[in-house]
Scaffold this motif. Structure first.
Motif, PDB file in Angstrom:
ATOM      1  N   LEU A 191       0.854  -1.191   0.000  1.00 28.79           N
ATOM      2  CA  LEU A 191       0.000   0.000   0.000  1.00 28.79           C
ATOM      3  C   LEU A 191       0.892   1.243   0.000  1.00 28.79           C
ATOM      4  CD1 LEU A 191      -2.978   0.943   0.187  1.00 28.79           C
ATOM      5  CD2 LEU A 191      -2.658   1.141   2.656  1.00 28.79           C
ATOM      6  N   PRO A 192       1.177   1.780  -1.170  1.00 27.44           N
ATOM      7  CA  PRO A 192       2.029   2.975  -1.252  1.00 27.44           C
ATOM      8  C   PRO A 192       1.392   4.162  -0.532  1.00 27.44           C
ATOM      9  CG  PRO A 192       1.720   1.964  -3.402  1.00 27.44           C
ATOM     10  CD  PRO A 192       0.754   1.300  -2.484  1.00 27.44           C
ATOM     11  N   SER A 193       2.217   5.090  -0.133  1.00 27.73           N
ATOM     12  CA  SER A 193       1.732   6.276   0.576  1.00 27.73           C
ATOM     13  C   SER A 193       1.004   7.218  -0.375  1.00 27.73           C
ATOM     14  CB  SER A 193       2.904   7.011   1.220  1.00 27.73           C
ATOM     15  OG  SER A 193       3.728   7.590   0.218  1.00 27.73           O
ATOM     16  N   PRO A 194       0.151   8.103   0.162  1.00 20.24           N
ATOM     17  CA  PRO A 194      -0.517   9.096  -0.696  1.00 20.24           C
ATOM     18  C   PRO A 194       0.471   9.952  -1.487  1.00 20.24           C
ATOM     19  CG  PRO A 194      -1.540   9.040   1.464  1.00 20.24           C
ATOM     20  CD  PRO A 194      -0.336   8.170   1.546  1.00 20.24           C
ATOM     21  N   ILE A 195       1.612  10.258  -0.872  1.00 21.25           N
ATOM     22  CA  ILE A 195       2.614  11.069  -1.579  1.00 21.25           C
ATOM     23  C   ILE A 195       3.139  10.327  -2.805  1.00 21.25           C
ATOM     24  CG2 ILE A 195       4.933  12.058  -1.392  1.00 21.25           C
ATOM     25  CD1 ILE A 195       4.297  12.740   1.506  1.00 21.25           C
ATOM     26  N   ALA A 196       3.374   9.003  -2.654  1.00 22.46           N
ATOM     27  CA  ALA A 196       3.854   8.197  -3.781  1.00 22.46           C
ATOM     28  C   ALA A 196       2.810   8.136  -4.894  1.00 22.46           C
ATOM     29  CB  ALA A 196       4.200   6.788  -3.301  1.00 22.46           C
ATOM     30  N   VAL A 197       1.537   8.060  -4.507  1.00 23.33           N
ATOM     31  CA  VAL A 197       0.453   8.022  -5.493  1.00 23.33           C
ATOM     32  C   VAL A 197       0.385   9.352  -6.253  1.00 23.33           C
ATOM     33  CG1 VAL A 197      -2.043   7.845  -5.805  1.00 23.33           C
ATOM     34  CG2 VAL A 197      -0.895   6.329  -4.188  1.00 23.33           C
ATOM     35  N   VAL A 198       0.519  10.461  -5.519  1.00 16.55           N
ATOM     36  CA  VAL A 198       0.503  11.786  -6.156  1.00 16.55           C
ATOM     37  C   VAL A 198       1.689  11.939  -7.104  1.00 16.55           C
ATOM     38  CG1 VAL A 198       0.733  14.270  -5.728  1.00 16.55           C
ATOM     39  CG2 VAL A 198      -0.781  12.890  -4.293  1.00 16.55           C
ATOM     40  N   GLN A 199       2.857  11.483  -6.671  1.00 15.34           N
ATOM     41  CA  GLN A 199       4.056  11.561  -7.526  1.00 15.34           C
ATOM     42  C   GLN A 199       3.869  10.736  -8.795  1.00 15.34           C
ATOM     43  OE1 GLN A 199       7.051  10.261  -4.740  1.00 15.34           O
ATOM     44  NE2 GLN A 199       7.520  12.357  -4.063  1.00 15.34           N
ATOM     45  N   ASP A 200       3.253   9.560  -8.660  1.00 12.95           N
ATOM     46  CA  ASP A 200       2.975   8.732  -9.831  1.00 12.95           C
ATOM     47  C   ASP A 200       2.013   9.450 -10.777  1.00 12.95           C
ATOM     48  OD1 ASP A 200       3.121   5.986 -11.163  1.00 12.95           O
ATOM     49  OD2 ASP A 200       0.966   6.176 -10.865  1.00 12.95           O
ATOM     50  N   GLY A 201       1.013  10.114 -10.209  1.00  7.34           N
ATOM     51  CA  GLY A 201       0.060  10.870 -11.015  1.00  7.34           C
ATOM     52  C   GLY A 201       0.726  12.016 -11.758  1.00  7.34           C
ATOM     53  N   ILE A 202       1.651  12.708 -11.096  1.00 11.35           N
ATOM     54  CA  ILE A 202       2.377  13.807 -11.735  1.00 11.35           C
ATOM     55  C   ILE A 202       3.206  13.282 -12.906  1.00 11.35           C
ATOM     56  CG2 ILE A 202       4.204  15.531 -11.408  1.00 11.35           C
ATOM     57  CD1 ILE A 202       3.175  15.843  -8.513  1.00 11.35           C
ATOM     58  N   GLY A 203       3.847  12.115 -12.694  1.00 12.94           N
ATOM     59  CA  GLY A 203       4.643  11.518 -13.761  1.00 12.94           C
ATOM     60  C   GLY A 203       3.799  11.145 -14.968  1.00 12.94           C
ATOM     61  N   LEU A 204       2.628  10.533 -14.725  1.00 11.59           N
ATOM     62  CA  LEU A 204       1.728  10.153 -15.819  1.00 11.59           C
ATOM     63  C   LEU A 204       1.111  11.386 -16.484  1.00 11.59           C
ATOM     64  CD1 LEU A 204      -0.070   7.112 -14.143  1.00 11.59           C
ATOM     65  CD2 LEU A 204       1.531   7.024 -16.059  1.00 11.59           C
ATOM     66  N   LEU A 205       0.953  12.438 -15.699  1.00 16.11           N
ATOM     67  CA  LEU A 205       0.431  13.688 -16.257  1.00 16.11           C
ATOM     68  C   LEU A 205       1.432  14.322 -17.215  1.00 16.11           C
ATOM     69  CD1 LEU A 205      -2.070  15.582 -15.939  1.00 16.11           C
ATOM     70  CD2 LEU A 205      -0.752  16.840 -14.229  1.00 16.11           C
ATOM     71  N   GLN A 206       2.686  14.262 -16.832  1.00 15.94           N
ATOM     72  CA  GLN A 206       3.744  14.855 -17.664  1.00 15.94           C
ATOM     73  C   GLN A 206       3.943  14.085 -18.967  1.00 15.94           C
ATOM     74  OE1 GLN A 206       6.978  14.856 -14.849  1.00 15.94           O
ATOM     75  NE2 GLN A 206       6.488  16.908 -14.062  1.00 15.94           N
ATOM     76  N   THR A 207       3.751  12.770 -18.920  1.00 14.14           N
ATOM     77  CA  THR A 207       3.897  11.977 -20.146  1.00 14.14           C
ATOM     78  C   THR A 207       2.671  12.076 -21.054  1.00 14.14           C
ATOM     79  OG1 THR A 207       2.971   9.978 -19.089  1.00 14.14           O
ATOM     80  CG2 THR A 207       5.374  10.303 -18.952  1.00 14.14           C
ATOM     81  N   GLY A 208       1.567  12.602 -20.525  1.00 12.93           N
ATOM     82  CA  GLY A 208       0.341  12.736 -21.309  1.00 12.93           C
ATOM     83  C   GLY A 208      -0.570  11.532 -21.244  1.00 12.93           C
ATOM     84  N   GLU A 209      -0.111  10.445 -20.588  1.00  9.10           N
ATOM     85  CA  GLU A 209      -0.916   9.220 -20.530  1.00  9.10           C
ATOM     86  C   GLU A 209      -2.174   9.416 -19.691  1.00  9.10           C
ATOM     87  OE1 GLU A 209      -0.498   4.513 -19.199  1.00  9.10           O
ATOM     88  OE2 GLU A 209       1.264   5.820 -19.188  1.00  9.10           O
ATOM     89  N   LEU A 210      -2.031  10.118 -18.563  1.00 12.21           N
ATOM     90  CA  LEU A 210      -3.170  10.300 -17.663  1.00 12.21           C
ATOM     91  C   LEU A 210      -4.282  11.149 -18.287  1.00 12.21           C
ATOM     92  CD1 LEU A 210      -4.319   9.670 -14.885  1.00 12.21           C
ATOM     93  CD2 LEU A 210      -3.143  11.695 -14.002  1.00 12.21           C
ATOM     94  N   PRO A 211      -3.993  12.351 -18.798  1.00  9.58           N
ATOM     95  CA  PRO A 211      -5.082  13.136 -19.405  1.00  9.58           C
ATOM     96  C   PRO A 211      -5.733  12.448 -20.596  1.00  9.58           C
ATOM     97  CG  PRO A 211      -2.938  14.187 -19.761  1.00  9.58           C
ATOM     98  CD  PRO A 211      -2.731  13.112 -18.772  1.00  9.58           C
ATOM     99  N   LYS A 212      -4.947  11.686 -21.379  1.00  5.03           N
ATOM    100  CA  LYS A 212      -5.514  10.977 -22.530  1.00  5.03           C
ATOM    101  C   LYS A 212      -6.538   9.947 -22.077  1.00  5.03           C
ATOM    102  CE  LYS A 212      -3.662   7.387 -24.365  1.00  5.03           C
ATOM    103  NZ  LYS A 212      -2.789   6.390 -25.029  1.00  5.03           N
ATOM    104  N   ASN A 213      -6.179   9.145 -21.066  1.00  7.29           N
ATOM    105  CA  ASN A 213      -7.086   8.101 -20.604  1.00  7.29           C
ATOM    106  C   ASN A 213      -8.287   8.669 -19.848  1.00  7.29           C
ATOM    107  OD1 ASN A 213      -5.902   5.393 -21.347  1.00  7.29           O
ATOM    108  ND2 ASN A 213      -4.125   6.283 -20.341  1.00  7.29           N
ATOM    109  N   ILE A 214      -8.087   9.747 -19.116  1.00  4.52           N
ATOM    110  CA  ILE A 214      -9.219  10.384 -18.431  1.00  4.52           C
ATOM    111  C   ILE A 214     -10.211  10.928 -19.449  1.00  4.52           C
ATOM    112  CG2 ILE A 214      -9.901  12.366 -17.028  1.00  4.52           C
ATOM    113  CD1 ILE A 214      -7.428  11.959 -15.331  1.00  4.52           C
ATOM    114  N   SER A 215      -9.716  11.565 -20.501  1.00  6.82           N
ATOM    115  CA  SER A 215     -10.607  12.128 -21.523  1.00  6.82           C
ATOM    116  C   SER A 215     -11.388  11.031 -22.233  1.00  6.82           C
ATOM    117  CB  SER A 215      -9.810  12.958 -22.528  1.00  6.82           C
ATOM    118  OG  SER A 215      -8.866  12.146 -23.227  1.00  6.82           O
ATOM    119  N   ILE A 216     -10.743   9.889 -22.477  1.00 11.79           N
ATOM    120  CA  ILE A 216     -11.431   8.764 -23.130  1.00 11.79           C
ATOM    121  C   ILE A 216     -12.542   8.228 -22.223  1.00 11.79           C
ATOM    122  CG2 ILE A 216     -11.165   6.370 -23.899  1.00 11.79           C
ATOM    123  CD1 ILE A 216      -8.356   7.181 -24.898  1.00 11.79           C
TER     124      ILE A 216
END
Length: 271
Positions: free
Chosen positions: A50-75
């Motif tokens: 169970l990763p910490s909330p900070i690790a989850v946020v950091q993972d989200g920032i990384g996926l946001l920067q690569t464009g993968e997160l906004p692409k999948n959210i929009s779909i």
């Protein structure tokens, strides 16, 4: 002077009360996240499981920067919105038709009720065989899931209108159209909006399942793909995103209720 001072104190008290009421719904989620972070940091919970909330946020920032997160959210948003609009429209039209017409009710309602009692997620194999694994299949599942809550609440709202109000409207010479717009629809609107709110929850639940089966995009696909590689950061991130999208949908439903039912509150205040 005393009256001015009392007015100032009362105004400050009201501001604090409004602020507290706005913060109160977030108290438990923030406390849980804080405890979660503390438990991982203190070593009470294995961070690999169970990763910490900070690790989850950091993972989200990384996926946001690569464009993968906004692409999948929009779909996912596209699939959810398309399914909700189509299913909600069908459910509303059928509920309106069956609520207003006894002939239509006798013809359609029994069949709709039988279909409603079939768990719509059990239709996944049928949908895949009939429509494949593309966008049409996923949107169709969301459509079916959303349609029945809207239908049953629209139907119930219309059939629950007080007959005396309808009789009064007819006595005043209102046409059928005027009866619908001035008595039937306003009276059924609170129940219809309850159906909308419930349907929004069903929409996300259905989409989660649809996107985890034979999908190559969307938030559900991200979670499934991350699970295969034991990437718990992304799995938890997807869960948090679904929770936030669900909360956003609920806020939109509440705002819609406040706008559409403002006349009801004004009437209660005058009474």
């Amino acid at each position: 002077m005393e009256n001015i001072a009392e007015f100032g104190v009362g105004r400050t008290h009201r501001r604090w009360k409004i602020t507290w009421q706005r913060l109160l719904p977030w108290l438990i989620p923030v406390a849980l996240i804080g405890f979660w972070q503390l438990a991982v940091s203190a070593g009470w919970i294995n961070s690999n499981l169970l990763p910490s909330p900070i690790a989850v946020v950091q993972d989200g920032i990384g996926l946001l920067q690569t464009g993968e997160l906004p692409k999948n959210i929009s779909i996912s948003l596209y699939r959810a919105t398309a399914g909700f609009v189509i299913g909600g429209s069908i459910g509303f039209i059928l509920g309106l038709l069956n609520g207003l017409s006894k002939t239509a009710r006798a013809l359609f309602d029994s069949s709709i009720q039988m279909l409603r009692n079939i768990p719509h997620l059990s239709l996944i194999p049928v949908v895949i065989i009939a429509l494949g694994i593309g966008e049409t299949a996923k949107i169709s599942l969301v459509t079916v899931g959303v349609m029945f809550p809207i239908y049953i609440n629209t139907f119930h709202g219309i059939t629950s209108i007080d007959p005396e109000l309808l009789e009064m409207g007819r006595a005043y010479g209102l046409s059928k159209r005027a009866l619908l717009t001035k008595i039937i629809f306003p009276g059924a609107l609170p129940t219809i909006l309850v159906g909308v709110r419930y349907a929004l929850g069903v929409m996300w639940t259905t989409l989660i399942v649809a996107e985890t089966i034979s999908s190559s995009s969307g938030i559900g696909y991200m979670a499934t793909n991350a699970q295969e590689f034991m990437n718990m950061d992304t799995v938890l991130l997807c869960i948090v995103i679904y929770a936030l999208l669900g909360k956003l949908s609920d806020l939109i439903a509440k705002a819609l209720e406040n706008i559409c039912l403002a006349w009801q509150r004004e009437g209660s205040a005058k009474a």
